[in-house]
Design a protein around this motif. Structure first.
Motif, PDB file in Angstrom:
ATOM      1  N   LEU A  72     110.194 -59.854  59.922  1.00 17.46           N
ATOM      2  CA  LEU A  72     110.884 -60.355  58.740  1.00 17.46           C
ATOM      3  C   LEU A  72     112.196 -59.604  58.562  1.00 17.46           C
ATOM      4  O   LEU A  72     112.250 -58.382  58.710  1.00 17.46           O
ATOM      5  CB  LEU A  72     110.023 -60.169  57.487  1.00 17.46           C
ATOM      6  N   LYS A  73     113.254 -60.339  58.205  1.00 14.91           N
ATOM      7  CA  LYS A  73     114.569 -59.739  57.997  1.00 14.91           C
ATOM      8  C   LYS A  73     114.802 -59.468  56.520  1.00 14.91           C
ATOM      9  O   LYS A  73     114.469 -60.290  55.663  1.00 14.91           O
ATOM     10  CB  LYS A  73     115.672 -60.667  58.530  1.00 14.91           C
ATOM     11  N   ALA A  74     115.392 -58.305  56.226  1.00 13.90           N
ATOM     12  CA  ALA A  74     115.664 -57.931  54.836  1.00 13.90           C
ATOM     13  C   ALA A  74     116.807 -58.763  54.277  1.00 13.90           C
ATOM     14  O   ALA A  74     117.738 -59.158  55.001  1.00 13.90           O
ATOM     15  CB  ALA A  74     116.007 -56.448  54.745  1.00 13.90           C
ATOM     16  N   LEU A  75     116.744 -59.049  52.956  1.00 16.03           N
ATOM     17  CA  LEU A  75     117.803 -59.780  52.271  1.00 16.03           C
ATOM     18  C   LEU A  75     118.953 -58.858  51.905  1.00 16.03           C
ATOM     19  O   LEU A  75     118.744 -57.680  51.612  1.00 16.03           O
ATOM     20  CB  LEU A  75     117.268 -60.405  50.984  1.00 16.03           C
ATOM     21  N   SER A  76     120.169 -59.378  51.882  1.00 11.58           N
ATOM     22  CA  SER A  76     121.308 -58.621  51.347  1.00 11.58           C
ATOM     23  C   SER A  76     122.257 -59.524  50.584  1.00 11.58           C
ATOM     24  O   SER A  76     123.378 -59.163  50.300  1.00 11.58           O
ATOM     25  CB  SER A  76     122.076 -57.947  52.501  1.00 11.58           C
ATOM     26  N   PRO A 102     104.900 -52.057  59.160  1.00  6.99           N
ATOM     27  CA  PRO A 102     104.149 -53.182  58.584  1.00  6.99           C
ATOM     28  C   PRO A 102     104.688 -53.569  57.209  1.00  6.99           C
ATOM     29  O   PRO A 102     105.187 -52.729  56.456  1.00  6.99           O
ATOM     30  CB  PRO A 102     102.722 -52.643  58.489  1.00  6.99           C
ATOM     31  N   VAL A 103     104.590 -54.838  56.871  1.00  5.15           N
ATOM     32  CA  VAL A 103     104.982 -55.345  55.558  1.00  5.15           C
ATOM     33  C   VAL A 103     103.706 -55.714  54.811  1.00  5.15           C
ATOM     34  O   VAL A 103     103.129 -56.774  55.030  1.00  5.15           O
ATOM     35  CB  VAL A 103     105.908 -56.569  55.676  1.00  5.15           C
ATOM     36  N   PRO A 104     103.220 -54.843  53.923  1.00  7.02           N
ATOM     37  CA  PRO A 104     101.973 -55.127  53.214  1.00  7.02           C
ATOM     38  C   PRO A 104     102.194 -56.031  52.002  1.00  7.02           C
ATOM     39  O   PRO A 104     103.295 -56.105  51.459  1.00  7.02           O
ATOM     40  CB  PRO A 104     101.504 -53.740  52.773  1.00  7.02           C
ATOM     41  N   PHE A 105     101.144 -56.757  51.622  1.00  2.27           N
ATOM     42  CA  PHE A 105     101.092 -57.537  50.383  1.00  2.27           C
ATOM     43  C   PHE A 105     102.110 -58.678  50.338  1.00  2.27           C
ATOM     44  O   PHE A 105     102.488 -59.126  49.265  1.00  2.27           O
ATOM     45  CB  PHE A 105     101.271 -56.627  49.171  1.00  2.27           C
ATOM     46  N   ALA A 106     102.558 -59.136  51.518  1.00  2.00           N
ATOM     47  CA  ALA A 106     103.411 -60.316  51.575  1.00  2.00           C
ATOM     48  C   ALA A 106     102.555 -61.564  51.411  1.00  2.00           C
ATOM     49  O   ALA A 106     101.364 -61.580  51.727  1.00  2.00           O
ATOM     50  CB  ALA A 106     104.176 -60.361  52.904  1.00  2.00           C
ATOM     51  N   SER A 107     103.161 -62.643  50.896  1.00  4.67           N
ATOM     52  CA  SER A 107     102.444 -63.906  50.689  1.00  4.67           C
ATOM     53  C   SER A 107     102.525 -64.765  51.947  1.00  4.67           C
ATOM     54  O   SER A 107     103.616 -65.020  52.464  1.00  4.67           O
ATOM     55  CB  SER A 107     103.037 -64.665  49.497  1.00  4.67           C
ATOM     56  N   VAL A 108     101.368 -65.206  52.444  1.00  2.00           N
ATOM     57  CA  VAL A 108     101.288 -66.064  53.618  1.00  2.00           C
ATOM     58  C   VAL A 108     100.565 -67.341  53.216  1.00  2.00           C
ATOM     59  O   VAL A 108      99.378 -67.299  52.832  1.00  2.00           O
ATOM     60  CB  VAL A 108     100.546 -65.376  54.782  1.00  2.00           C
ATOM     61  N   ALA A 109     101.264 -68.485  53.259  1.00  2.00           N
ATOM     62  CA  ALA A 109     100.683 -69.776  52.885  1.00  2.00           C
ATOM     63  C   ALA A 109     100.340 -70.555  54.144  1.00  2.00           C
ATOM     64  O   ALA A 109     101.163 -70.669  55.060  1.00  2.00           O
ATOM     65  CB  ALA A 109     101.650 -70.564  52.015  1.00  2.00           C
ATOM     66  N   LEU A 110      99.127 -71.105  54.198  1.00  2.00           N
ATOM     67  CA  LEU A 110      98.685 -71.945  55.309  1.00  2.00           C
ATOM     68  C   LEU A 110      98.928 -73.400  54.939  1.00  2.00           C
ATOM     69  O   LEU A 110      98.447 -73.875  53.893  1.00  2.00           O
ATOM     70  CB  LEU A 110      97.206 -71.704  55.601  1.00  2.00           C
ATOM     71  N   GLN A 170     113.881 -62.290  53.846  1.00  2.00           N
ATOM     72  CA  GLN A 170     114.114 -63.704  54.019  1.00  2.00           C
ATOM     73  C   GLN A 170     112.792 -64.426  54.274  1.00  2.00           C
ATOM     74  O   GLN A 170     111.935 -63.929  55.002  1.00  2.00           O
ATOM     75  CB  GLN A 170     115.063 -63.949  55.196  1.00  2.00           C
ATOM     76  N   SER A 171     112.624 -65.587  53.660  1.00  3.60           N
ATOM     77  CA  SER A 171     111.426 -66.390  53.904  1.00  3.60           C
ATOM     78  C   SER A 171     111.427 -66.875  55.354  1.00  3.60           C
ATOM     79  O   SER A 171     112.475 -67.085  55.969  1.00  3.60           O
ATOM     80  CB  SER A 171     111.382 -67.588  52.959  1.00  3.60           C
ATOM     81  N   ARG A 172     110.210 -67.067  55.875  1.00  8.20           N
ATOM     82  CA  ARG A 172     110.106 -67.526  57.264  1.00  8.20           C
ATOM     83  C   ARG A 172     109.018 -68.592  57.366  1.00  8.20           C
ATOM     84  O   ARG A 172     107.946 -68.439  56.754  1.00  8.20           O
ATOM     85  CB  ARG A 172     109.778 -66.364  58.186  1.00  8.20           C
ATOM     86  N   SER A 173     109.306 -69.646  58.100  1.00  7.75           N
ATOM     87  CA  SER A 173     108.363 -70.750  58.284  1.00  7.75           C
ATOM     88  C   SER A 173     108.032 -70.914  59.757  1.00  7.75           C
ATOM     89  O   SER A 173     108.911 -70.799  60.625  1.00  7.75           O
ATOM     90  CB  SER A 173     108.938 -72.057  57.734  1.00  7.75           C
ATOM     91  N   ILE A 212     105.963 -67.810  54.933  1.00  5.84           N
ATOM     92  CA  ILE A 212     105.846 -66.386  54.651  1.00  5.84           C
ATOM     93  C   ILE A 212     106.955 -65.979  53.690  1.00  5.84           C
ATOM     94  O   ILE A 212     108.135 -66.221  53.971  1.00  5.84           O
ATOM     95  CB  ILE A 212     105.928 -65.557  55.945  1.00  5.84           C
ATOM     96  N   THR A 213     106.589 -65.348  52.561  1.00  5.72           N
ATOM     97  CA  THR A 213     107.565 -64.903  51.568  1.00  5.72           C
ATOM     98  C   THR A 213     107.216 -63.507  51.098  1.00  5.72           C
ATOM     99  O   THR A 213     106.039 -63.136  51.020  1.00  5.72           O
ATOM    100  CB  THR A 213     107.607 -65.852  50.357  1.00  5.72           C
ATOM    101  N   TYR A 214     108.269 -62.742  50.762  1.00  5.27           N
ATOM    102  CA  TYR A 214     108.068 -61.413  50.175  1.00  5.27           C
ATOM    103  C   TYR A 214     109.387 -60.963  49.570  1.00  5.27           C
ATOM    104  O   TYR A 214     110.460 -61.221  50.111  1.00  5.27           O
ATOM    105  CB  TYR A 214     107.605 -60.406  51.234  1.00  5.27           C
ATOM    106  N   VAL A 215     109.294 -60.281  48.419  1.00  8.18           N
ATOM    107  CA  VAL A 215     110.489 -59.804  47.722  1.00  8.18           C
ATOM    108  C   VAL A 215     111.288 -58.864  48.631  1.00  8.18           C
ATOM    109  O   VAL A 215     110.742 -57.923  49.200  1.00  8.18           O
ATOM    110  CB  VAL A 215     110.097 -59.068  46.426  1.00  8.18           C
ATOM    111  N   GLY A 216     112.597 -59.138  48.754  1.00 12.01           N
ATOM    112  CA  GLY A 216     113.459 -58.292  49.565  1.00 12.01           C
ATOM    113  C   GLY A 216     113.602 -58.753  51.002  1.00 12.01           C
ATOM    114  O   GLY A 216     114.336 -58.135  51.768  1.00 12.01           O
TER     115      GLY A 216
END
Length: 815
Positions: free
Chosen positions: A116-120, A46-54, A93-96, A87-91
Motif C-alpha cells: 500500500l502506498k502512503a497518501l500525500s 505490516p499494515v494492521p487493522f486495515a479494512s479489506v472488503a470481499l 491510497q485505496s487499492r482494488s 482495501i482501504t486504510y487511513v493515510g
C-alpha cells in the motif's frame, strides 16, 4: 430493567452479536480460502487493522474484515467463482484487486504481499471518514479508539474512560482497573503531576473530543515503569496532521461549562500545536452517617452526621508542542504544558454524638470552607534517531516539572442557637520539583520486525516539601486563635528511582510470539521533619519479570498468556502525617511508615474478529498482593475516627472480562463489556476478612440518522465493590445525546442529558471493625443537561510520520 430480565435476554444478545451481517455459505462443499498480507510500500512493515472488503464478480459487497496486527487477512468457506478485493486504510491510497479465481482444482489462493502506498494529497476539509474498529488488541494492551465513537462529543475524559475496556469509573469519578485504583494514567505516553495527584478531577479538564484513543495495559512490557498494581492507562490525543487547522468547542449546562480549542500547523520539517481548555463543574452531594463506637464488642457511643456540599471546581490547562525534523532520520521535539485551578471541598455539617459511659450528648452545627488551589508547569525535550533498518530507533528524553498543591480550610462550630463554639484554620503548602532522564534503544534482528531487542534506562529525582500549620481557638475565647504545635510541622521528602530494562520479542513462522523482559528498579526514599517526628530512610530493589506468550491461530483469532509483577510506591500525600481535621469527628492522616506493595498478575486471553467485523475478547486473570496498601479506619471512645493507609492486608482478585464491539449495518455501532470477579481481603494483624462475588456491565451505542443527525446512548451497571473494612451498594450511570452536523460536517451541535430519570442517585456503604460499625447513605445529584458546539476549521494532509517519543512515567501512585 431488573436482574432476572437482564440475565434472561443476555444469551440472545450474545447470539445476535455473533451472527449479524451477511453470512458466507458454510459447508464442507465450500473449501475455498483467500489469504494475503498488507505492507507499507516504503518500509515493508505490516499494515494492521486495515479494512479489506470481499466483493463478488459484479462488485457487490459480500463481507469484510480488518487485518491482524501482522497485516494478514483470510476469507474462508468460499464457493467457487471470481472475487475482488477493496482495501482501504487511513493515510494510504485505496487499492482494488479483481479477477481472483477460486476453482475446484485450486481452492486456496494466497495473494502473498500486497503493498500500500502512503497518501500525500491535500484534503479540502478537516475530516477523515474512515474509522478504526472501536476496540483493537495489540501485544500487551487493549485499545479503545475514542475518535471512532460518536458518543464522545461534548464530554470529558471521564466519559471516555467509562467506555474503555476493563475500566470502571464510579459516580464520584474514581477510576479503577479491575477494581484496583493503584494505577498510572499517562497523557500521550508522558506523566503529569496533576494526573498523579487528583486523577478524577484532572480528567475533567481533558475534553473528550480531543482524545484519539485510550490504551489499557494490565501487563505492561518491561520498558514501562513497574508502578501501578492495577496497570497503566495511556490517553492519546489527536495528532497534528500536515497543513494548518484547529478546532473550537463550547459547552454550556446546568452542571458543566467549558471552553477549549486548539490550533496548529505542520510543514515538511517543522510543526507547532497549541491547545487550551478551561472548565467548571458542579458537584452536589448529601450524606448521612450513623456510626457506633465499640469496645470489646459493646457499644460505647453513637455518632450521627448529616452533611451537604455544593461546590464548583474550576480548572484550566494549556499545551504548546513543537517538532523539527533535521532529515528523515533525526528529529527533536519540545513541549511545555501548564495546569491549574482549584478544587473546593466546602460543606455544612450537623453532628450529634451520644456517649453511653459517661452519659453525654454533643450536638452542634459546623461550616467548613475548604480550598485546594494547585498548579503545574512541565517541560519536555526529546531527540529521536531513526536508522535505515525499519524499527531500529534510539531516543533520548528529558523532563522537568514543578507542582504546587495547597490545601486551606476554615472550620467553625456553632451550637443549635447559632452561637460560636470552636474555630480552626489550617494550611498545607506543598511543592514538588522533579527531574527525569530516559534513554531507549530498539534493535530489530530481522527486516520484517518479528525479532526485536529493546534496552533502556531511566532516572527520576523528586524533592517534595510540605509545610503545614494548624491554629485553633480556646473555649474561653473563640475569636482568638493559637498555633497547635503538635499538629504543625515541616515535612521534606526525597525519592530517587533508577531503573534499567531489557526485553526481546521473537516470532516464528507459525505465528507464535514470545516476549521476555526484565526490569531492575532501585528506589531510595528519605523523609525528615522539622520537629518531634523521627526521620526515616528506605532503600530497596525490585527485579520485575514480564512474560507474554501469544499465538495467532488465524488472522481473526489469537490467544495469549502472560505473567508480570507490579509495584505501588507511596507518595507524599500517603506518607505526610499532616492531619486534616476539617471534620473533627473524621480525621485523615498520612503514614510515614508505609512501604511499597508488590502485586503478582497472571492472565489468559482469547480474542476473535468475526467475518462481519465484530470483535470479542475474553480475559481470565488473577491478581494478588501480599502487603497491600489499604485505607484503615479506627474509632475511639469519643466517636472520633482516624483514617490512615497501612500495609496490613493480602488482596486477591480473580475474574473474567468480556469486551465486544461491532457495527450492524451502516448506521449502528455498538460496543460494551462486562466483568465477573471474586474479591478477597485478609488482614491477620487486624483480624479482618472480607470477600464476595461482584459483576458489572456496560453498553454504548451510536446510530446515524439521515440529514446528518445521530443518536448516542451509553449506560453501565455495577453491583458495587468490596473494601477491607466494608462494602458499597450497587450503582449505575446512563446518558443520551442527539447530534446535528452542519457546515459540511465541520460544525456540530450536541444536546446531551445524563441520568434524566434519577434525582438523586442513592448509594449505601457499610463498614465495620472491632472498634466501630457504620452505615452511610450518600445522595449524588448527577441529573444534568448540556449543549455543546464544535467547529473544525483549516486544511490538512495525511502524514505517515512516526509518533513523537515522550517520557512514560509509571512510578507515581495515583491518589
Amino acid at each position: 430493567m431488573n436482574k432476572h430480565n437482564f440475565w434472561s435476554i443476555l444469551p440472545f444478545l450474545l447470539v445476535s452479536l455473533l451472527t449479524q451481517g451477511q453470512q458466507l455459505p458454510s459447508s464442507s462443499l465450500n473449501p475455498g480460502q483467500l489469504t494475503g498480507m498488507l505492507v507499507d510500500s516504503l518500509t515493508s512493515q505490516p499494515v494492521p487493522f486495515a479494512s479489506v472488503a470481499l466483493l463478488s464478480e459484479s462488485g457487490t459487497l459480500i463481507t469484510g474484515q480488518t487485518t491482524s496486527e501482522s497485516g494478514q487477512f483470510s476469507f474462508t468457506k468460499l464457493i467457487t467463482g471470481s472475487y475482488g478485493l477493496k482495501i482501504t486504510y487511513v493515510g494510504y491510497q485505496s487499492r482494488s484487486l479483481s479477477g481472483i479465481r477460486i476453482t475446484d482444482s485450486q481452492p486456496l489462493q494466497n495473494l502473498g504481499t500486497i503493498r500500500l502506498k502512503a497518501l500525500s494529497r491535500q484534503l479540502n476539509e478537516v475530516r477523515i471518514s474512515t474509522r478504526k474498529a472501536l476496540i483493537e488488541e495489540k501485544a500487551d494492551r487493549l485499545v479503545y479508539n475514542a475518535a471512532s465513537d460518536l458518543t464522545n462529543k461534548g464530554g470529558t475524559a471521564v466519559d471516555v474512560l467509562r467506555k474503555a475496556p476493563m475500566l470502571t469509573v464510579d459516580v464520584s469519578g474514581k477510576v479503577q482497573i479491575r477494581g484496583s485504583s493503584s494505577i498510572k494514567v499517562l497523557l500521550n505516553g508522558r506523566p503529569s503531576g496533576l494526573l498523579a495527584r487528583n486523577l478524577s478531577e484532572a480528567l475533567k479538564m481533558i475534553p473528550a473530543n480531543t482524545i484519539l484513543a485510550v490504551e489499557v495495559m494490565t501487563s505492561p512490557a518491561a520498558r514501562y515503569d513497574a508502578e501501578g498494581a492495577g496497570g497503566v492507562i495511556n490517553i492519546i490525543t489527536k495528532k497534528q496532521l500536515k497543513g494548518s487547522n484547529g478546532n473550537l468547542d463550547v459547552t454550556a449546562g446546568n452542571y458543566v461549562q467549558s471552553l477549549g480549542g486548539s490550533y496548529g500547523f505542520k510543514r515538511e520539517k517543522f510543526g507547532l500545536t497549541f491547545s487550551g481548555n478551561t472548565n467548571a463543574e458542579r458537584e452536589k452531594t448529601i450524606a448521612e452517617m450513623t456510626r457506633t463506637s465499640l469496645a470489646d464488642g459493646q457499644s460505647t457511643g453513637e455518632l450521627y452526621q448529616r452533611s451537604y456540599a455544593n461546590n464548583v471546581s474550576r480548572g484550566w490547562f494549556g499545551d504548546l508542542s513543537m517538532e523539527y525534523a533535521f532529515d528523515t532520520l533525526n528529529r527533536v521535539n519540545f513541549s511545555m504544558s501548564s495546569w491549574g485551578g482549584t478544587w473546593p471541598g466546602s460543606s455544612t455539617l450537623y453532628n450529634r454524638f451520644q456517649s453511653i459511659n459517661p452519659p453525654l450528648t454533643q450536638e452542634y452545627n459546623q461550616v467548613v470552607d475548604q480550598k485546594n488551589p494547585f498548579g503545574n508547569l512541565e517541560w519536555n525535550l526529546g531527540y529521536t534517531r531513526l536508522f535505515r533498518k525499519p524499527k531500529q530507533e534510539l531516543s533520548l528524553l528529558g523532563q522537568y516539572s514543578y507542582t504546587f498543591d495547597n490545601t486551606r480550610y476554615v472550620s467553625n462550630q456553632f451550637n443549635l442557637t447559632n452561637q460560636p463554639l470552636y474555630r480552626e484554620t489550617s494550611t498545607n503548602l506543598s511543592r514538588n520539583p522533579q527531574w527525569t532522564w530516559q534513554v531507549d534503544y530498539t534493535h530489530p534482528f530481522s527486516s520484517n520486525g518479528r525479532h526485536v531487542f529493546e534496552v533502556g534506562a531511566k532516572l527520576v529525582r523528586r524533592e517534595v516539601s510540605s509545610v503545614y500549620e494548624v491554629y485553633h481557638s480556646q473555649s474561653e475565647n473563640v475569636t482568638q486563635l493559637i498555633l497547635s504545635n503538635d499538629r504543625s510541622n515541616t515535612f521534606k521528602y526525597s525519592q530517587q528511582v533508577m531503573a534499567g530494562y531489557a526485553s526481546v520479542k521473537l516470532t516464528n513462522r507459525k505465528l507464535w510470539t514470545l516476549q521476555l523482559g526484565t526490569r531492575l528498579e532501585n528506589t531510595k526514599m528519605y523523609g525528615q521533619f522539622k520537629t518531634t517526628i523521627p526521620p526515616f530512610q528506605v532503600d530497596f530493589q525490585n527485579l520485575i519479570p514480564s512474560v507474554v506468550l501469544s499465538k495467532e491461530l488465524t488472522p481473526q483469532q489469537s490467544i495469549k498468556v502472560s505473567y508480570t509483577q507490579r509495584i505501588s510506591r507511596p507518595m507524599i500525600w500517603d506518607l505526610n502525617p499532616f492531619i486534616n481535621a476539617s471534620d473533627p469527628k473524621n480525621l485523615v492522616a498520612g503514614n510515614p511508615k508505609l512501604r511499597p506493595e508488590l502485586a503478582h498478575l497472571a492472565e489468559l486471553a482469547y480474542s476473535v474478529t468475526t467475518e462481519n467485523g465484530t470483535y470479542v475478547n475474553l480475559n481470565l486473570y488473577r491478581r494478588q498482593t501480599a502487603n497491600s496498601i489499604e485505607d484503615v479506619r479506627t474509632v475511639d471512645n469519643a466517636g472520633v475516627s482516624t483514617t490512615m493507609r497501612q500495609n496490613v492486608a493480602r488482596n486477591e482478585r480473580t475474574g473474567l472480562n468480556l469486551n465486544a464491539a461491532g457495527e450492524f449495518g451502516r448506521n449502528l455501532k455498538v460496543n460494551g463489556g462486562g466483568e465477573l470477579y471474586y474479591a478477597h481481603f485478609n488482614s491477620p494483624s487486624l483480624g479482618i476478612k472480607n470477600s464476595g462475588w461482584l459483576w458489572q456491565v456496560n453498553l454504548n451505542m451510536a446510530y446515524e440518522l439521515p440529514r446528518n443527525y445521530s443518536i448516542q446512548a451509553n449506560g453501565m451497571y455495577s453491583t458495587g465493590w468490596i473494601l477491607l473494612q466494608g462494602r458499597n451498594s450497587a450503582w449505575y450511570d446512563y446518558s443520551l445525546a442527539v447530534r446535528k452536523e452542519f457546515w459540511d460536517k465541520k460544525g456540530s451541535l450536541i444536546l446531551g442529558v445524563n441520568n434524566p430519570f434519577t434525582y438523586p442517585f442513592r448509594q449505601k456503604e457499610n463498614t465495620q471493625s472491632d472498634t466501630f460499625r457504620a452505615h452511610t447513605a450518600n445522595q449524588y445529584f448527577t441529573r444534568s443537561v448540556k449543549l455543546t458546539f464544535s467547529w473544525q476549521f483549516g486544511q490538512l494532509r495525511n502524514s505517515s510520520e512516526e509518533e513523537v517519543r515522550k517520557i512514560t512515567h509509571d512510578d507515581a501512585r495515583s491518589k
